[in-house]
Scaffold this active site. Sequence first.
Site, mmCIF file in Angstrom:
data_model
loop_
_atom_site.group_PDB
_atom_site.id
_atom_site.type_symbol
_atom_site.label_atom_id
_atom_site.label_comp_id
_atom_site.label_asym_id
_atom_site.label_seq_id
_atom_site.Cartn_x
_atom_site.Cartn_y
_atom_site.Cartn_z
ATOM 1 N N CYS A 109 0.833 -1.334 0.211
ATOM 2 C CA CYS A 109 -0.136 -0.030 -0.008
ATOM 3 C C CYS A 109 0.684 1.418 -0.006
ATOM 4 C CB CYS A 109 -1.015 -0.073 1.174
ATOM 5 S SG CYS A 109 -2.294 1.330 1.255
ATOM 6 N N ASP A 165 -3.315 1.068 10.206
ATOM 7 C CA ASP A 165 -4.275 1.736 10.523
ATOM 8 C C ASP A 165 -4.728 1.822 11.776
ATOM 9 O OD1 ASP A 165 -4.584 1.236 7.176
ATOM 10 O OD2 ASP A 165 -5.849 2.865 7.812
HETATM 11 O O1 LIG Z 1 -3.343 1.057 4.932
HETATM 12 C C1 LIG Z 1 -3.059 2.122 4.626
HETATM 13 C C2 LIG Z 1 -3.685 3.020 3.747
HETATM 14 O O2 LIG Z 1 -5.104 2.494 3.241
HETATM 15 P P1 LIG Z 1 -6.086 3.709 2.716
HETATM 16 O O3 LIG Z 1 -5.278 4.002 1.202
HETATM 17 O O4 LIG Z 1 -7.324 2.998 2.556
HETATM 18 O O5 LIG Z 1 -6.312 5.001 3.429
HETATM 19 C C3 LIG Z 1 -1.806 2.422 5.276
HETATM 20 O O6 LIG Z 1 -0.807 1.628 5.181
HETATM 21 C C4 LIG Z 1 -1.925 2.905 6.510
HETATM 22 O O7 LIG Z 1 -3.041 3.933 6.509
HETATM 23 C C5 LIG Z 1 -0.849 3.926 7.208
HETATM 24 O O8 LIG Z 1 -0.398 4.871 6.569
HETATM 25 P P2 LIG Z 1 0.224 6.045 7.003
HETATM 26 O O9 LIG Z 1 1.523 5.598 7.695
HETATM 27 O O10 LIG Z 1 0.415 7.031 5.757
HETATM 28 O O11 LIG Z 1 -0.456 6.969 7.966
#
Ligand SMILES: O=C(COP(=O)(O)O)[C@H](O)[C@H](O)COP(=O)(O)O
EC number: 5.3.1.29
Length: 307
Positions: free
Chosen positions: A124, A193
Amino acid sequence: MDDLLTTAEKIRSMEIRGAGRIAVAASAALRNYALTLGSLDIEEFNIKIEEAAKVLVNTRPTAVSLPNAVMLTKKHTSLTVPEAIDEIVASSDRFIKNATEALGKIGRIGAERIRDGDVILTHCNSHAALSIIKTAFDQGKRISVIATESRPRRQGFITIKELSDHGIPTTLIVDSAVRLTMKEVDLVVVGADSISVNGALINKIGTSQLALAAQEARKNVIVAAETYKFSPRTLLGEMVEIEDRSADEVIDPKLLKEMPNVKVKNPGFDVTPAEYIDLIITEVGAFPPAMAFAIIRDYLGIELDHH
Ligand SMILES: O=C(COP(=O)(O)O)[C@H](O)[C@H](O)COP(=O)(O)O
């Protein structure tokens, strides 16, 4: 309220995405909304703030960073509106400053775990995970990255662009190539998340598949997560809700209509049990997942209430 609704819509539609970014955007929206309520009395003010908090929290259900940010921002003890506004503005400014600084700290603490020559698999698009990878690279470690596409929204494309712009050699793979590719990988680095009190990680759908393949191949899994991504309500036995997203993200709705016996499931996140995670890198240090309770107690407070 218009600006706040615009932010809420951007979070819902994923124009603003990633657990950290949505938390910061929500806190800023609530702060700016509070500033427009100066003419109300304190009861009306509190009702409006609660309503606005609900609108923001209801945009996406899985990332606990969102209710944590809203809760930390809206909490105030003032009896007059001007004082309440000052408190909310100060809380929001503090939250946003801490969140921004946390990314740098996670980068520095996490980079210590990365060795020269490591091949890192990520999934992701996580700003916290990328902070670790970029910091290690900036320290002169000759690393390379394998990034998953991350269907259906393909956040992997954001990741490869960011890594490429940073000069980091990167290979894109489809999600189903994870197990085959694991033999080339030294370390898995992903974001979060939510992290529950038992150390389980809730992150983009497919993360648990990476962790399973890593376990099988005896490769370490590192999670990059600010302390505000730990979930206090899991202390009460509450489960983290997994977002169900629209079928339209997976298949053209016209095609689907032609197949009356087919339905589509599109869960946005999955749960990786603590046993599959070696280390969680936060802005206050690196911890095994078994320390999740201590993080919640020391940095979020066990009396936290999201309502
Ligand atoms: O799963 C996702 C994003 O999911 P989506 O694209 O559905 O929002 C990321 O790994 C976490 O949110 C952490 O991201 P960060 O480290 O940027 O907080």
